[in-house]
Motif scaffolding. Structure first.
Motif, PDB file in Angstrom:
ATOM      1  N   TYR A   1       0.829  -1.205   0.000  1.00  0.00           N
ATOM      2  CA  TYR A   1       0.000   0.000   0.000  1.00  0.00           C
ATOM      3  C   TYR A   1       0.866   1.258   0.000  1.00  0.00           C
ATOM      4  CZ  TYR A   1      -3.193   3.584   1.758  1.00  0.00           C
ATOM      5  OH  TYR A   1      -3.907   4.745   1.928  1.00  0.00           O
ATOM      6  N   ARG A   2       1.916   1.256   0.812  1.00  0.00           N
ATOM      7  CA  ARG A   2       2.763   2.443   0.938  1.00  0.00           C
ATOM      8  C   ARG A   2       3.664   2.670  -0.277  1.00  0.00           C
ATOM      9  NH1 ARG A   2       1.576   0.734   6.032  1.00  0.00           N
ATOM     10  NH2 ARG A   2       1.664   2.248   7.764  1.00  0.00           N
ATOM     11  N   THR A   3       3.909   1.621  -1.049  1.00  0.00           N
ATOM     12  CA  THR A   3       4.774   1.743  -2.228  1.00  0.00           C
ATOM     13  C   THR A   3       3.992   1.677  -3.545  1.00  0.00           C
ATOM     14  OG1 THR A   3       5.173  -0.650  -2.254  1.00  0.00           O
ATOM     15  CG2 THR A   3       6.749   0.720  -1.035  1.00  0.00           C
ATOM     16  N   LYS A   4       2.701   1.419  -3.455  1.00  0.00           N
ATOM     17  CA  LYS A   4       1.837   1.262  -4.640  1.00  0.00           C
ATOM     18  C   LYS A   4       2.312   0.112  -5.520  1.00  0.00           C
ATOM     19  CE  LYS A   4       0.417   6.113  -4.639  1.00  0.00           C
ATOM     20  NZ  LYS A   4       0.316   7.385  -5.403  1.00  0.00           N
ATOM     21  N   MET A   5       2.746  -0.972  -4.859  1.00  0.00           N
ATOM     22  CA  MET A   5       3.197  -2.166  -5.569  1.00  0.00           C
ATOM     23  C   MET A   5       2.292  -3.342  -5.200  1.00  0.00           C
ATOM     24  SD  MET A   5       7.335  -1.732  -5.059  1.00  0.00           S
ATOM     25  CE  MET A   5       7.867  -2.925  -6.297  1.00  0.00           C
ATOM     26  N   ALA A   6       2.183  -4.303  -6.105  1.00  0.00           N
ATOM     27  CA  ALA A   6       1.474  -5.543  -5.797  1.00  0.00           C
ATOM     28  C   ALA A   6       2.289  -6.331  -4.774  1.00  0.00           C
ATOM     29  CB  ALA A   6       1.280  -6.369  -7.063  1.00  0.00           C
ATOM     30  N   SER A   7       1.594  -7.030  -3.868  1.00  0.00           N
ATOM     31  CA  SER A   7       2.308  -7.726  -2.791  1.00  0.00           C
ATOM     32  C   SER A   7       1.817  -9.165  -2.654  1.00  0.00           C
ATOM     33  CB  SER A   7       2.121  -6.991  -1.462  1.00  0.00           C
ATOM     34  OG  SER A   7       0.751  -7.014  -1.064  1.00  0.00           O
TER      35      SER A   7
END
Length: 262
Positions: free
Chosen positions: A85-91
């Motif tokens: 969420y904080r990096t706007k990346m899929a996790s």
């Protein structure tokens, strides 16, 4: 063949049918980050700092080790989701073991959506911590399907588990037609037996910086965090950094910029 290996074999067979049909060269920034279960070296649990490091360097793929999922010590946070969420990346998260009211294992962050994933349990002695390899596959904008293996091998001085785990990684992926990266805290120095086993099938990124010490983050003395690739003739390392952010983690972060040419 166990179920996990069968699933991997089926996937890579299908993927190989169209792997090189329209793909072009890709430049990928790849990071390995031991996040110390979110604690930081001051034990103040600062997820914004961890995310800030990732945002600063803008990797396409991140392999995270020492990742907590809803443990008490991590305030019951799902750390990969929070950092995603904080990096706007899929996790994604892959469990190695149940721990402290939650789970503990590996995490992956990606600028690309995932097209498939598996969590591979690695062998270990009955008295040792379980370990895992989180396998994710992404298709880049240039049309390349990349297999990204995020892992964390055993940390004990005796390398029995690491040797078994290195052999398991080689056996699991040796027949894959996909360009594959094995990335993480391998707890193995470059000239160790586990690394010799891995390097029968994989190549450590060829760059002078890739052999610099990575642990501990303050005055590092040993190189135990690595980025390995198969198909070495198709990969070019154009930049490699050892980033000793000695507040965010007790390991130096490693990051490589790689060009993959299909």
């Amino acid at each position: 063949m166990n179920l996990t290996n069968l699933k991997i074999s089926l996937f890579v067979f299908v993927a190989s049918l169209s792997l090189y049909s329209s793909a072009q060269a890709d430049t990928l920034r790849v990071m390995s980050f031991n996040i110390l279960h979110g604690a930081t070296t001051k034990n103040d649990f600062n997820l914004d700092t961890l995310a800030g490091v990732i945002n600063h360097y803008k990797p396409h793929l991140v392999a995270m080790q020492e990742v907590d999922f809803k443990t008490k010590r991590a305030k019951e946070y799902d750390l990969p989701t929070e950092l995603g969420y904080r990096t706007k990346m899929a996790s994604l998260f892959g469990r190695a073991m149940y721990y402290d009211g939650g789970e503990y294992g590996e995490g992956v962050l990606s600028q690309y959506s995932f097209i498939s994933s598996e969590n591979v349990a690695l062998p270990h002695l009955p008295t040792s911590e379980p370990r895992a390899a989180l396998v994710t596959r992404v298709k880049t904008q240039q049309g390349n399907t990349i297999q990204f293996v995020a892992t964390h091998l055993d940390h004990l001085k005796d390398d029995t588990d690491r040797v078994m785990q290195a052999k398991a990684l080689v056996d699991t992926f040796k027949d894959s037609p996909l360009p594959t990266l094995i990335v993480g805290d391998l707890n193995a120095e470059t000239d160790s037996e586990p690394m010799r086993i891995l390097q029968k099938e994989y190549t450590k990124t060829v760059h002078p910086e890739a052999f610099k010490p990575t642990w501990p983050s303050e005055n590092p003395s040993v190189c135990i965090d690595h980025i390995l690739v198969n198909m070495p003739q198709k990969w070019e390392v154009i930049e490699y950094e050892v980033l000793c952010e000695n507040y965010a983690t007790d390991h130096c972060i490693i990051m490589a910029t790689l060009v993959f040419t299909p």
